[in-house]
Design an enzyme around this catalytic site. Structure first.
Site, PDB file in Angstrom:
ATOM      1  N   GLU A 170     -23.777 -53.706  75.638  1.00 16.90           N
ATOM      2  CA  GLU A 170     -22.486 -52.727  75.952  1.00 16.90           C
ATOM      3  C   GLU A 170     -21.775 -52.303  74.413  1.00 16.90           C
ATOM      4  O   GLU A 170     -20.637 -52.706  74.124  1.00 16.90           O
ATOM      5  CB  GLU A 170     -21.763 -53.286  76.933  1.00 16.90           C
ATOM      6  N   GLU A 204     -27.494 -54.304  84.457  1.00 17.50           N
ATOM      7  CA  GLU A 204     -26.470 -55.020  84.829  1.00 17.50           C
ATOM      8  C   GLU A 204     -25.534 -54.290  86.095  1.00 17.50           C
ATOM      9  O   GLU A 204     -25.384 -53.073  85.704  1.00 17.50           O
ATOM     10  CB  GLU A 204     -25.141 -55.207  83.961  1.00 17.50           C
TER      11      GLU A 204
HETATM   12  C1  BG6 Z   1     -20.196 -56.753  81.316  1.00 21.41           C
HETATM   13  C2  BG6 Z   1     -20.972 -57.726  80.314  1.00 21.41           C
HETATM   14  O1  BG6 Z   1     -19.181 -56.081  80.552  1.00 21.41           O
HETATM   15  O2  BG6 Z   1     -19.776 -56.957  82.332  1.00 21.41           O
HETATM   16  C3  BG6 Z   1     -20.970 -59.009  80.822  1.00 21.41           C
HETATM   17  O3  BG6 Z   1     -21.893 -57.166  79.541  1.00 21.41           O
HETATM   18  C4  BG6 Z   1     -19.954 -59.485  81.905  1.00 21.41           C
HETATM   19  O4  BG6 Z   1     -21.119 -59.821  79.864  1.00 21.41           O
HETATM   20  C5  BG6 Z   1     -20.048 -58.297  83.023  1.00 21.41           C
HETATM   21  O5  BG6 Z   1     -19.885 -60.530  82.481  1.00 21.41           O
HETATM   22  C6  BG6 Z   1     -19.017 -58.316  84.084  1.00 21.41           C
HETATM   23  O6  BG6 Z   1     -17.954 -58.565  83.571  1.00 21.41           O
HETATM   24  P1  BG6 Z   1     -16.804 -59.705  83.717  1.00 21.41           P
HETATM   25  O7  BG6 Z   1     -16.021 -59.795  83.346  1.00 21.41           O
HETATM   26  O8  BG6 Z   1     -16.600 -59.801  85.316  1.00 21.41           O
HETATM   27  O9  BG6 Z   1     -17.801 -61.056  83.640  1.00 21.41           O
END
Ligand code: BG6
Length: 479
Positions: free
Chosen positions: A182, A376
């Site tokens: 990211e 993701e």
């Molecule tokens: C992304 C990141 O922003 O979202 C992860 O690459 C992160 O590291 C994921 O965990 C989900 O976000 P969060 O804040 O719910 O853990």
């Protein structure tokens, strides 16, 4: 739902990050990482933005990365569960400070290197392909203190040494790589994204874009080194994606939506096309930013373009130029989005928009004409373990089902997509909140926000759902 069979060799799997899973934060010679300075609770957001009170952990604060879910010692047990679900790939990150504890040692830390050797061997035992991120929100703290992290050009050289070390070591084991997780997070949470801590009077925008230039150079050099050292590997960039919708068809809103998207695309335009886009140069001029570049930089960027576009997608974003509309922002979204009246939200205020996934994938594919890799996507929710020891996470299945269906649509639209690694296949620490309570997993981990619990792993209802999805190659998503 869905009768679409995904392409053969599609990489189904999951994604985690070192600092959110491993724990063992100083074990086997690891140095302190920037993320090890992020506590849970109300100070976290401000530190992630760059107001860092101390470069050592403080008494009285709880730092969730220090132990996380102790993946460092549980990875064999966890891998067996991933294999049971039929994973074809697992995305992990290497912690830079495990390999070079202060970032500048003459030789890497053998114990750190060995950990990832063992981890990759365990994956390969089950035919799970490692997908490896070089930097997922971590910088050795020693480099933050000495150089101010990515604001300093020295980081480019140090990162190149680190990346060459891991490419050479794991060249026979890992064939999918990614440079910065990211990368656009640098503009929103600069300490989280790039280890940038600010002092009174700093010109924050100037520092951010200078740091961005250094990361882009480091990314390009890593791509080049990867191609030289592992010719059969693919290496990508990684964008926190989610297209901006204009709140209305007022051209002012539409234009603002385009500008907001470009704030993020800017990074990928450089990483994918190998040069700064015209609108970025104008932005620097209009904001009086003077980014220091060396004569060789243009060539470095040109020669280091990525093979694929990795991206995370959680939700779309919405933007408006109307001050009244702007009073109604979504909470929890670091990208500053106004609430979209057509869409529901998660418990943490994240907008739920499966169709936006298809839109975003199509836009990225149209723009770059390169393979995409969804590294993701997932649903953060607080789960309840029933007295019988079950976790019935139908809400997560519902979210994932609708998103995977839209991904199938995007493939049918003509987008070439390498794989789908959903976020947090096992519960891990939340990046934004530091909580354990915000869970994404198919596997529950008995640990709470204060670090209490047995660390026992429990399969959730979504475990068998995802197993069926993978076994049917996306054809069977349930009703
Ligand atoms: C992304 C990141 O922003 O979202 C992860 O690459 C992160 O590291 C994921 O965990 C989900 O976000 P969060 O804040 O719910 O853990």
């Amino acid at each position: 739902m869905s009768n679409f069979r995904f392409p053969e060799n599609f990489l189904w799997g999951g994604a985690i990050a070192a600092n959110q899973a491993e724990g063992a934060y100083l074990e086997d010679g690891k140095g302190l990482s920037s993320v090890d300075l992020l506590p849970t609770g109300e100070n976290r957001r401000s530190i992630m933005k760059g107001n860092v009170p101390s470069f050592t952990p403080l008494e009285g604060e709880f730092y969730p990365s220090h132990e996380a879910i102790d993946f460092y010692h549980h990875y064999k047990e966890d891998m067996a569960l991933f294999a049971e679900m039929g994973f074809k790939a697992l995305r992990v990150s290497i912690s830079w400070a495990r390999i070079y504890p202060t970032g500048e040692e003459a030789a890497p830390n053998e114990a750190g290197l060995k950990f990832y050797d063992d981890l990759f061997d365990e994956m390969l035992k089950y035919n799970i392909q490692p997908v490896v991120t070089l930097a997922h929100f971590d910088v050795p703290v020693a480099l933050v203190e000495k150089y101010g992290s990515w604001r300093h050009r020295k980081m480019v050289e140090l990162f190149e040494t680190y990346s060459k070390t891991v490419f050479a070591r794991y060249k026979d084991k890992a064939k999918y790589w990614m440079t910065f997780n990211e990368i656009n997070m640098l503009l929103h949470l600069p300490f989280l994204g790039a280890g940038l801590a600010f002092k009174e009077g700093d010109n924050i925008k100037q520092i951010q874009y200078q740091a961005a230039h250094h990361q882009l150079l480091a990314s390009a050099l890593a791509v080049k080194a990867c191609h030289e050292i592992i010719p059969d590997a693919q290496i990508g960039c990684m964008l926190a994606a989610g297209s901006f919708y204009p709140f209305t068809c007022n051209p002012e809103d539409v234009y603002q939506g385009m500008e907001k998207d470009r704030e993020s695309y800017f990074f990928i335009d450089v990483q994918s096309r190998g040069e700064y886009p015209g609108y970025a140069k104008r932005f620097f001029r209009d904001h009086g930013l003077n980014i220091e570049m060396q004569p060789e930089d243009a060539e470095i960027l040109r020669e280091g373009t990525v093979d694929y576009i990795g991206f995370s997608y959680y939700s779309s974003r919405t933007t408006s130029t109307d001050p009244e509309v702007n009073k109604n922002m979504t909470t929890g979204n670091v990208f500053g989005s106004v609430a979209n009246p057509y869409l529901a939200k998660s418990e943490w205020g994240w907008t739920i928009d499966p169709k936006g996934f298809r839109i975003t994938a199509n836009q990225l594919h149209d723009r770059y004409q390169k393979p995409l890799f969804v590294v993701e996507n997932g649903f953060g929710a607080s789960d309840i373990v029933t007295p019988e020891g079950e976790v019935n996470d139908d809400y997560r299945i519902d979210y994932l089902k609708r998103h995977v269906a839209e991904l199938g649509e995007a493939i049918q639209d003509g987008c070439e997509i390498i794989g789908y690694t959903s976020w947090g296949p096992i519960d891990i620490v939340s990046a934004s909140s530091g909580e354990m309570k915000k869970r994404y997993g198919y596997i529950y981990v008995d640990r709470d926000n204060e670090g209490k619990g047995t660390l026992k792993r429990i399969k959730k209802k979504s475990f068998s759902w995802y197993k069926n999805v993978i076994a049917s190659n996306g054809e069977n998503l349930g009703e």
